[in-house]
Design an enzyme around this catalytic site. Structure first.
Site, mmCIF file in Angstrom:
data_model
loop_
_atom_site.group_PDB
_atom_site.id
_atom_site.type_symbol
_atom_site.label_atom_id
_atom_site.label_comp_id
_atom_site.label_asym_id
_atom_site.label_seq_id
_atom_site.Cartn_x
_atom_site.Cartn_y
_atom_site.Cartn_z
ATOM 1 N N ARG A 184 8.511 -33.235 -44.938
ATOM 2 C CA ARG A 184 9.810 -33.925 -44.936
ATOM 3 C C ARG A 184 10.597 -33.683 -46.237
ATOM 4 O O ARG A 184 11.253 -34.579 -46.761
ATOM 5 C CB ARG A 184 9.629 -35.423 -44.670
ATOM 6 C CG ARG A 184 9.040 -35.747 -43.310
ATOM 7 C CD ARG A 184 8.826 -37.241 -43.159
ATOM 8 N NE ARG A 184 7.795 -37.703 -44.071
ATOM 9 C CZ ARG A 184 7.660 -38.943 -44.490
ATOM 10 N NH1 ARG A 184 8.500 -39.875 -44.078
ATOM 11 N NH2 ARG A 184 6.693 -39.276 -45.319
ATOM 12 N N GLU A 185 10.518 -32.458 -46.730
ATOM 13 C CA GLU A 185 11.201 -32.148 -47.989
ATOM 14 C C GLU A 185 12.713 -32.373 -47.891
ATOM 15 O O GLU A 185 13.341 -32.843 -48.843
ATOM 16 C CB GLU A 185 10.917 -30.698 -48.388
ATOM 17 C CG GLU A 185 9.480 -30.420 -48.799
ATOM 18 C CD GLU A 185 8.592 -30.013 -47.638
ATOM 19 O OE1 GLU A 185 7.480 -29.507 -47.894
ATOM 20 O OE2 GLU A 185 9.004 -30.216 -46.471
ATOM 21 N N LYS A 211 22.374 -39.861 -27.883
ATOM 22 C CA LYS A 211 21.221 -38.994 -27.656
ATOM 23 C C LYS A 211 21.634 -37.608 -27.175
ATOM 24 O O LYS A 211 22.580 -37.440 -26.414
ATOM 25 C CB LYS A 211 20.281 -39.639 -26.628
ATOM 26 C CG LYS A 211 19.680 -40.966 -27.073
ATOM 27 C CD LYS A 211 18.791 -40.808 -28.283
ATOM 28 C CE LYS A 211 18.242 -42.145 -28.757
ATOM 29 N NZ LYS A 211 17.286 -42.740 -27.855
ATOM 30 N N ARG A 236 16.300 -39.462 -40.702
ATOM 31 C CA ARG A 236 15.350 -40.344 -40.018
ATOM 32 C C ARG A 236 14.310 -39.506 -39.283
ATOM 33 O O ARG A 236 14.638 -38.691 -38.428
ATOM 34 C CB ARG A 236 16.095 -41.243 -39.040
ATOM 35 C CG ARG A 236 15.206 -42.030 -38.099
ATOM 36 C CD ARG A 236 14.568 -43.215 -38.780
ATOM 37 N NE ARG A 236 13.988 -44.110 -37.797
ATOM 38 C CZ ARG A 236 12.804 -44.695 -37.922
ATOM 39 N NH1 ARG A 236 12.083 -44.472 -39.006
ATOM 40 N NH2 ARG A 236 12.340 -45.509 -37.003
ATOM 41 N N HIS A 241 16.458 -54.687 -25.396
ATOM 42 C CA HIS A 241 17.430 -54.093 -26.315
ATOM 43 C C HIS A 241 17.599 -52.623 -25.974
ATOM 44 O O HIS A 241 16.621 -51.905 -25.742
ATOM 45 C CB HIS A 241 16.965 -54.235 -27.761
ATOM 46 C CG HIS A 241 17.810 -53.454 -28.730
ATOM 47 N ND1 HIS A 241 19.137 -53.738 -28.948
ATOM 48 C CD2 HIS A 241 17.532 -52.374 -29.511
ATOM 49 C CE1 HIS A 241 19.639 -52.877 -29.811
ATOM 50 N NE2 HIS A 241 18.682 -52.046 -30.170
ATOM 51 N N CYS A 288 19.981 -49.044 -27.187
ATOM 52 C CA CYS A 288 20.886 -48.574 -28.233
ATOM 53 C C CYS A 288 21.078 -47.074 -28.208
ATOM 54 O O CYS A 288 20.253 -46.328 -27.704
ATOM 55 C CB CYS A 288 20.380 -48.998 -29.630
ATOM 56 S SG CYS A 288 18.827 -48.256 -30.121
ATOM 57 N N HIS A 337 23.323 -48.258 -38.515
ATOM 58 C CA HIS A 337 23.046 -46.876 -38.877
ATOM 59 C C HIS A 337 24.020 -46.345 -39.923
ATOM 60 O O HIS A 337 24.035 -45.151 -40.211
ATOM 61 C CB HIS A 337 23.065 -45.992 -37.628
ATOM 62 C CG HIS A 337 21.870 -46.209 -36.754
ATOM 63 N ND1 HIS A 337 21.768 -47.281 -35.906
ATOM 64 C CD2 HIS A 337 20.712 -45.515 -36.619
ATOM 65 C CE1 HIS A 337 20.610 -47.222 -35.270
ATOM 66 N NE2 HIS A 337 19.955 -46.170 -35.686
ATOM 67 N N CYS A 381 21.013 -52.729 -33.850
ATOM 68 C CA CYS A 381 19.638 -52.254 -33.777
ATOM 69 C C CYS A 381 18.833 -52.951 -34.866
ATOM 70 O O CYS A 381 19.342 -53.824 -35.577
ATOM 71 C CB CYS A 381 19.615 -50.729 -33.959
ATOM 72 S SG CYS A 381 18.131 -49.924 -33.314
#
Length: 832
Positions: free
Chosen positions: A35-36, A137, A591, A717, A719, A770, A802
């Site tokens: 995850r650099e 999405k 994320r 929920h 989202c 977000h 969220c």
């Protein structure tokens, strides 16, 4: 170093003078093996590093990626290595390249319309008064893209050549890549109208196709001048009939765009102003050929277009088809071929880019053979989608037998090593299949045998089938998915909970501080005893409860400090799942998540959340929500077994959650939230498949939630998806309260729910979590007023979009203060 894939020079050559490699992948993970990129981007956001330092880290990561792909067997000089890097999102990259930013960001661009890195990230995340682009999405994946906002006057021209610079960078390092760009038709088909400026009546983003195609033509010329032999334009919009563009219009747009880009800009033309790279059009995530097609390549308003015939009729040089989600296409000519395909390379996407199971290589070679009859000028092997959706490398994981002393909690069962294929292993599968294609099966006999043996071991392994689970599922009846009528439940719940109008709550999680993450990491490594870890988490829960009471929220949560991820946490407590240590996948921006691997029948050995919820309830007199993740979302955000129907697996997860909810109810928890943010995500891209999916998705949720008393309130929920398409399914879930993302879209979903006759509790999000922005009281009030005007105020709840896990307390506390203040203000205006 592995030998490179042989070039298919012995195959019939397409009309392009630049041969396509025998094997390729459509994209590769861009976050880095550790995850650099995430760490570098977040350091830049925090002001700890400069833009130059971020650029340097990104350059190192890009070069490490292309060199790794060459080491794995892709060619260094044949454009088989994709150039698919992005700092945040591939759709946002097109927005930035075309200067197509909404007017509210105009102050962030330079005189030529370019965004610098801070401006780029502001468009993505928002800052101050700059509300970010909407996020939703990407087709049927858990990846989120940023939605372009296009109006009649949106600036559109090529202003940023980062794609070209990335190509030159790799070329100078010795690797000739194939730049990957979202295609012009998909870009506009996914865009929304910029409603912040006056628009012409009936305007659609697709009306700007000429301007977008002109900018793409400039990009192709620049790539050709830099020496790029191939470019990949992704057009996944061609595999779905769920976009709001009639098929006939979509077909006309494709024909027009690729007449300009492929025909008018000929490959290797004498006039360098018209030269372009060879064009690969990729259509991932589904079948390119619409099953209800009229067969002529041009769709009608009533039937999906035949994307393969459509593209074959253009002068593009190669077409990549998804043969994992999509079936082998059928020819439209009398001899079984597809007219026009003889001048093109057909890239058979037979290696699954969307899941982690090792391929049946013999069967995949059979599929490649099956497409020979379509009459392509040349064949190549590829992945079905970009490998963006899978982790980097199985070998980054630790494997140990269960119960091995000193083994980390994330150690995988050694059996899984032979069953799994992450990105690097999938590249190896492509290389093997390409050799089988060009040299014959005898050249890859050992690899085929190893694949067959791995599949056989998985099929017979203990835990893959658990008879008691199968028997319980088989004994279910329709009555197991039905509750009392809503009116009866609502009365019982109000009597029990005594909530005010417009009750306030949060979605579940609170910020995960460095202290929480440090304690979990120490506990995971065995450096913190169970009792000490539990004490640390209880201390955090008590702090969060006190904060919520101070803020004045009406329904409290425990904040979920013990949970690393809303799906992974449950996977760690259910048999049939495995969790990884380094299986990171990008969800959006910086994320990243580690999707669990669901490999066997699902069993809940013991209660999972009951102890945490019961402890929370002991700290307050206010109602407390138990927090669970729903069966559809657990499947959508896991790598799910591919050896049985998805609906059967959903029933197993639903039954495990049913038992958990029963235990929460027995512990005195009066509200249980079962989150299903992925309900829309798994919706099939073809409308004819959607009813069957929604049937089992809704049923699995209702199986989980229908075993409780009428006075127990069930929340759900949803989202960051376009939920207008599944309004009926949302209603069918029969939850007592549904909270849904609505802040970025300014309550867009609420009128749709009202029009559909939705009458149960609804919590449209009034705080966009977000974005790091803190919404003002006035902003939240305005959104809430829109909601109560569109739907009966008596059923409206007030909540963020969220969970708050990724936010900081410096943002969270004032935002929730403003949320509560707005709720009280609007509440005071309501009639008794």
């Amino acid at each position: 170093m592995t030998t490179s894939v042989p070039s298919p020079t012995h195959l019939p050559a397409p009309h392009s003078p630049v041969p396509f490699p025998a094997g390729t992948v459509l994209g590769y993970p861009r976050i880095g093996r550790r995850r650099e990129l995430k760490k570098a981007v977040e350091s830049f956001w925090a002001g700890r590093t400069s833009a130059d330092e971020l650029e340097a880290t990104a350059r190192d990561l890009r070069l490490a990626t292309v060199r790794r792909l060459v080491d794995l067997g892709l060619g260094a000089d044949d454009a088989s290595v994709p150039g698919s890097f992005s700092f945040y999102d591939q759709v946002l990259d097109v927005v930035a390249a075309l200067g197509a930013v909404p007017s509210r960001f105009a102050s962030l661009t330079d005189a030529d319309g370019r965004l610098d890195l801070p401006g780029y990230f502001t468009v993505a995340r928002g800052a101050g008064e700059h509300a970010p682009l909407e996020m939703t999405k990407w087709f049927d994946t858990n990846y989120h893209y940023l939605v372009p906002e296009i109006g009649p006057d949106t600036p559109i021209r090529l202003v940023d050549d980062r794609v070209v610079r990335d190509f030159v960078e790799a070329k100078e390092a010795g690797v000739v890549t194939r730049p990957v760009v979202v295609g012009p038709v998909t870009f506009l088909a996914l865009a929304k109208v910029d409603d912040t400026v006056p628009s012409a009546a009936g305007f659609r983003p697709l009306d700007r196709l000429d301007d977008v195609v002109a900018a793409y033509a400039d990009l192709l010329r620049a790539l050709a001048a830099a020496g790029a032999p191939w470019v990949q334009l992704d057009e996944p919009v061609l595999v779905t009939d769920s976009v709001d563009v009639p098929p006939a219009d979509l077909a006309a747009a494709v024909e027009h765009a690729y007449r300009t880009l492929a025909t008018d800009l000929a490959v290797g033309a004498d006039d360098s102003a018209h030269a372009r790279p060879a064009i690969l059009v990729a259509a991932p995530y589904g079948g390119l050929q619409g099953r209800a097609s009229d067969g002529a390549g041009v769709g009608t308003d009533a039937a999906p277009l035949d994307g393969l015939a459509l593209l074959a009729g253009t002068d593009v040089d190669a077409i990549a088809v998804d043969l994992v989600k999509g079936a082998v296409p059928t020819g439209t000519a009398a001899d079984g071929t597809v007219p026009g395909l003889a001048t093109k390379t057909l890239v058979a996407g037979v290696v699954d880019g969307h899941n982690v199971w090792r391929a049946d290589l013999a069967a995949r070679l059979d599929v490649v053979g099956a497409v020979r009859g379509l009459g392509a000028g040349a064949l190549a092997v590829g992945t079905s989608t970009s490998l963006l959706h899978v982790p980097h490398d199985v070998e980054d994981e630790t494997f140990a037998e269960p119960g091995t002393p000193g083994a980390p909690r994330t150690a995988l069962d050694p059996r899984l090593r032979d069953w799994l294929a992450f990105a690097d292993q999938k590249v190896g599968e492509v290389v093997t299949l390409a050799r089988g294609l060009t040299e014959g099966r005898e050249a890859v006999t050992e690899e085929l045998a190893a694949s067959t043996a791995a599949l056989a071991s998985r099929e017979t392994a203990t835990g893959v089938v658990v008879p008691t689970v199968r028997e319980r599922a088989a004994a279910l009846t329709d009555a197991d998915a039905v509750r009392e009528p809503y009116a009866e439940r609502a009365a019982a719940q109000q009597e029990r909970l005594a909530l005010p109008p417009l009750p306030t709550t949060t979605i579940g999680s609170f910020p995960q501080t460095p202290e929480i993450r440090r304690a979990r990491a120490q506990w995971t490594k065995g450096e913190l005893a169970d009792a000490d870890y539990t004490a640390a988490m209880r201390e955090e829960i008590a702090r969060v409860v006190a904060l919520q009471e101070e803020l004045g929220l009406d329904v409290l949560v425990h904040g979920e400090p013990e949970r690393n991820d809303m799906v992974q946490y449950f996977a760690e407590h259910l048999d049939g799942f495995a969790v990884t240590a380094n299986g990171w996948v990008q969800s959006y921006g910086s994320r990243c998540v580690r999707p669990p691997v669901l490999w066997g029948d699902v069993v809940r050995p013991e209660p999972i959340t009951v102890g945490w919820s019961a402890y929370t309830a002991s700290l307050t007199d206010k109602p407390v929500k138990g927090m669970l993740t729903g069966p559809v979302t657990i499947l959508a955000w896991s790598f799910v077994r591919d050896d049985q129907p998805l609906g059967d697996t959903a029933v197993q997860v639903g039954l495990a959650l049913r038992d958990e909810i029963a235990d929460l109810e027995a512990a005195g928890i009066g509200i249980v939230q079962v989150d299903e943010p992925a309900l829309r995500e798994l919706l099939p891209l073809r409308r004819e498949d959607q009813a069957a999916y929604l049937d089992w998705a809704v049923r699995s949720f209702r199986l989980a939630t229908s075993g409780v008393d009428a006075a127990t309130q069930i929340h759900t929920h949803l989202c960051y998806s376009e939920f207008g398409e599944v309004v009926d399914a949302i209603d069918g879930l029969d939850a007592d309260v549904t909270s849904v993302e609505a802040a970025r879209s300014r309550m867009e979903i609420v009128p749709e729910l009202a029009a559909a006759g939705y009458h149960r509790g609804i919590g449209p999000g009034v705080y966009d979590i977000h974005s790091p922005r803190v919404p003002s009281v006035e902003e939240v009030t305005e959104l809430l007023e829109l909601a109560v005007k569109a739907i009966d105020p008596r059923v409206v709840w007030v909540n963020p979009d969220c969970g708050l896990k990724t936010r900081r307390y410096e943002e969270t506390v004032p935002s929730l203060e403003h949320l509560v203040a707005a709720a009280r203000s609007v509440r005071a205006t309501l009639a008794p």
